[in-house]
Scaffold this active site. Structure first.
Site, PDB file in Angstrom:
ATOM      1  CB  CYS A 107      -0.871  -0.088   1.335  1.00  0.00           C
ATOM      2  SG  CYS A 107      -2.107   1.259   1.495  1.00  0.00           S
ATOM      3  CG  HIS A 149      -5.542  -2.526  -1.219  1.00  0.00           C
ATOM      4  ND1 HIS A 149      -4.893  -3.234  -0.338  1.00  0.00           N
ATOM      5  CD2 HIS A 149      -5.432  -1.128  -1.044  1.00  0.00           C
ATOM      6  CE1 HIS A 149      -3.816  -2.309  -0.019  1.00  0.00           C
ATOM      7  NE2 HIS A 149      -4.321  -0.952  -0.488  1.00  0.00           N
ATOM      8  CD  GLU A 150      -6.456   1.594  -3.590  1.00  0.00           C
ATOM      9  OE1 GLU A 150      -6.737   2.396  -2.845  1.00  0.00           O
ATOM     10  OE2 GLU A 150      -5.292   1.151  -3.946  1.00  0.00           O
ATOM     11  CG  HIS A 153      -7.318   2.800   1.256  1.00  0.00           C
ATOM     12  ND1 HIS A 153      -6.552   2.819   2.431  1.00  0.00           N
ATOM     13  CD2 HIS A 153      -6.671   2.306   0.627  1.00  0.00           C
ATOM     14  CE1 HIS A 153      -5.375   2.545   2.220  1.00  0.00           C
ATOM     15  NE2 HIS A 153      -5.352   1.841   1.025  1.00  0.00           N
TER      16      HIS A 153
END
Length: 187
Positions: A107, A149-150, A153
């Protein structure tokens, strides 16, 4: 749907946006929906893409640059000028596969740390593109993992929260100047 927004895929000495790192509170706040996709949003997309390319990343969420908005830029082929980036505004996961796979993730907000993370193999996501048009996408492999993954966030989750091996994770974080206390494990 590939983006119509074009920026040169090159490293800038001074990228337009500043990355935020593990331990920064902005990474733990749920991002707010974008109510209007306009020229200001498209400029933010350009700035995020330029920052991502300058940092050798393949994905970037707005909270990583201190902006509390549901916006993601992804380019799994940053060295291929013919491959357009993917822009996801207000993305929502519609469906995930039962099949789980484990792969190494890193990341931009936790440089130097790479750990195995288990995620669904297939993800279907609904989102708006840079013109505000609704889109859906079914993704697997690197793109599917990157989207998940994003999207984490946008919910205040970072990939290290999903790592099973806490001892190795603590060592890796410490080795790279981060505190294990910044980790908030998720089920």
């Amino acid at each position: 749907m590939p983006s119509e927004i074009a920026v040169e895929k090159k490293k800038l000495k001074n990228p337009p946006l500043q990355l935020h790192y593990l331990g920064d509170r902005v990474l733990r706040q749920p991002a707010k929906r974008i109510t209007k996709v306009d020229d200001e949003t498209r400029q933010l997309i350009r700035d995020m893409l330029q920052t991502m390319y300058s940092s050798d990343g393949i994905g970037l969420a707005a909270p990583q640059v201190g902006i509390n908005k549901q916006l993601i830029v992804i380019d799994c082929e940053p060295d291929n000028p013919a491959n357009p980036p993917l822009i996801l505004i207000n993305p929502t996961i519609k469906q995930v596969s039962r099949e789980i796979c484990s792969a190494q993730e890193g990341c931009l907000s936790i440089p130097g740390v790479y750990m195995d993370v288990k995620r669904p193999e297939v993800v279907e996501v609904a989102y708006k593109d840079e013109n505000g048009r609704p889109q859906t996408l079914k993704a697997t492999d690197l793109l599917g993992r990157c989207i998940q993954h994003e999207m984490d966030h946008l919910n205040g989750v970072v990939f290290v929260d999903r790592v099973d091996n806490s001892l190795t994770l603590a060592q890796e974080l410490s080795k790279n100047g981060f505190s294990y206390q910044a980790v908030k494990p998720v089920a």
